[in-house]
Design a protein around this motif. Structure first.
Motif, short mmCIF file in Angstrom:
data_model
loop_
_atom_site.label_atom_id
_atom_site.label_comp_id
_atom_site.label_asym_id
_atom_site.label_seq_id
_atom_site.Cartn_x
_atom_site.Cartn_y
_atom_site.Cartn_z
N LYS A 232 86.64 72.67 -94.80
CA LYS A 232 86.28 73.92 -94.19
C LYS A 232 86.70 75.18 -95.10
CE LYS A 232 86.65 76.51 -89.86
NZ LYS A 232 87.40 76.37 -88.64
N VAL A 233 87.70 75.12 -95.57
CA VAL A 233 88.31 76.16 -96.89
C VAL A 233 86.94 76.25 -98.09
CG1 VAL A 233 89.71 77.00 -98.37
CG2 VAL A 233 90.41 76.03 -96.32
N VAL A 234 86.67 75.05 -98.50
CA VAL A 234 85.69 75.03 -99.60
C VAL A 234 84.34 75.62 -99.09
CG1 VAL A 234 84.53 73.52 -101.31
CG2 VAL A 234 86.73 73.18 -100.61
N TYR A 235 84.07 75.19 -97.99
CA TYR A 235 82.71 75.55 -97.26
C TYR A 235 82.77 76.95 -97.14
CZ TYR A 235 78.83 75.73 -93.87
OH TYR A 235 77.78 75.66 -93.15
N VAL A 236 83.74 77.87 -96.66
CA VAL A 236 83.57 79.12 -96.66
C VAL A 236 83.61 79.87 -97.95
CG1 VAL A 236 84.86 81.24 -95.80
CG2 VAL A 236 84.97 79.23 -94.35
N VAL A 237 84.29 79.39 -98.96
CA VAL A 237 83.94 79.85 -100.41
C VAL A 237 82.73 79.53 -100.87
CG1 VAL A 237 84.82 79.45 -102.62
CG2 VAL A 237 86.43 79.37 -100.79
N ILE A 238 82.00 78.41 -100.70
CA ILE A 238 80.70 78.05 -100.95
C ILE A 238 79.64 79.23 -100.37
CG2 ILE A 238 78.89 76.44 -100.80
CD1 ILE A 238 80.82 76.05 -103.05
N VAL A 239 79.87 79.37 -99.15
CA VAL A 239 78.97 80.49 -98.39
C VAL A 239 79.10 81.85 -99.21
CG1 VAL A 239 78.94 81.81 -96.36
CG2 VAL A 239 79.22 79.55 -96.20
N VAL A 240 80.21 82.17 -99.69
CA VAL A 240 80.19 83.45 -100.18
C VAL A 240 79.45 83.44 -101.54
CG1 VAL A 240 81.79 85.31 -101.57
CG2 VAL A 240 82.20 84.02 -99.15
N LEU A 241 79.67 82.30 -102.49
CA LEU A 241 79.16 82.04 -103.66
C LEU A 241 77.40 82.07 -103.52
CD1 LEU A 241 81.45 79.39 -105.40
CD2 LEU A 241 81.03 81.86 -105.91
N VAL A 242 77.04 81.17 -102.51
CA VAL A 242 75.63 81.31 -101.98
C VAL A 242 74.89 82.68 -101.83
CG1 VAL A 242 73.76 80.14 -100.71
CG2 VAL A 242 75.77 78.72 -101.62
N VAL A 243 75.76 83.15 -100.77
CA VAL A 243 74.98 84.74 -100.61
C VAL A 243 75.12 85.63 -101.91
CG1 VAL A 243 75.93 86.63 -99.41
CG2 VAL A 243 76.04 84.49 -98.08
N ALA A 244 76.20 85.56 -102.64
CA ALA A 244 76.26 86.40 -103.80
C ALA A 244 74.98 86.00 -105.06
CB ALA A 244 77.27 86.02 -104.61
N ARG A 245 74.79 84.54 -105.05
CA ARG A 245 73.69 84.15 -105.70
C ARG A 245 72.24 84.83 -105.25
NH1 ARG A 245 70.53 79.27 -106.51
NH2 ARG A 245 69.24 79.59 -108.29
#
Length: 250
Positions: A232-245
């Motif tokens: 879940k922690v990694v998932y939230v971080v990935i959401v931020v990275l995907v949105v930024a990209r």
């Protein structure tokens, strides 16, 4: 053409991408910019990235499959729908403004990430009821729509798939295992399509693919070892990275 020394940074980044993708999706946020940094033209970047993706998603799928975290009766029903959706998405590219669509998807993914973060118990407990009518009514159209998005744009496909399986009642480890399996099928379909175009840079794609597969194996095992809270922690971080990209790419 790039020189051999690009693999000095390409291999460790491919490993990292495989690791992250196996846990929570989003490996393309690393591999695509890496391939562009190497100096490859867009057509070769997209094609070569699919070569990497089948290594990584295939490796993660094997790990989750062996551990019993893949619902085989379900995913075997969803794979054809995801592939059909992917083909439709690739067809629709010419009719929709990708920049407008990219901004819309960024908002949707951010909303999904916020929901996961705010709901403290979401994805931590396994409440999957099995192959019920409700599960099929949720996941079958979901797989088709997400497949269409994968064929049209791509970034965040694994993130959406994990959310779909978590909505069906799975904890995030099982959701990740099923998401990787669907992703492997769509990546394989895209790989075969791009293979005909002759744009893959094999001397880059094959060694980076191996590194991606090793990273994916490590990531999948760690996800299963540490459990859904870690995912879940990694998932939230990935959401931020995907949105930024999505918002920064043009």
């Amino acid at each position: 053409m790039p020189q051999l020394d690009v693999l000095l940074y390409g291999l460790p980044l491919a490993f990292l991408a495989g690791f992250i993708d196996a846990v929570a999706g989003g490996g393309g946020t690393i591999t695509l910019p890496t391939l562009f940094l190497m100096g490859l033209p867009p057509a070769q970047v997209v094609a070569t990235n699919k070569l990497l993706a089948i290594f990584g998603s295939g490796s993660a799928t094997v790990q989750y499959w062996r551990a019993g975290h893949v619902e085989k009766p379900l995913v075997l029903r969803l794979i054809p729908l995801a592939l059909l959706g992917s083909a439709l998405g690739a067809f629709l590219v010419r009719f929709v403004d990708p920049n407008t669509f990219r901004a819309l998807v960024a908002v949707v993914i951010l909303a999904v990430g916020t929901l996961v973060l705010v709901n403290k118990r979401f994805g931590l407990e396994d409440r999957y009821p099995g192959l019920t009518g409700r599960v099929l009514a949720l996941t079958m159209p979901g797989a088709f729509v997400i497949g269409a998005y994968d064929g049209f744009l791509g970034p965040g496909t694994g993130t959406f798939l994990m959310f779909l399986f978590a909505l069906a009642g799975m904890n995030l480890v099982r959701a990740s295992g099923n998401a990787r399996t669907i992703n492997f099928a769509t990546n394989l379909g895209a790989f075969l399509f791009f293979l005909l175009g002759g744009q893959m840079v094999w001397w880059i794609g094959l060694p980076m693919g191996v590194a991606n597969a090793v990273g994916a194996a490590v990531g999948a095992r760690l996800a299963m070892l540490r459990g859904s809270a870690f995912v879940k922690v990694v998932y939230v971080v990935i959401v931020v990275l995907v949105v930024a990209r999505l918002l920064l790419s043009r």
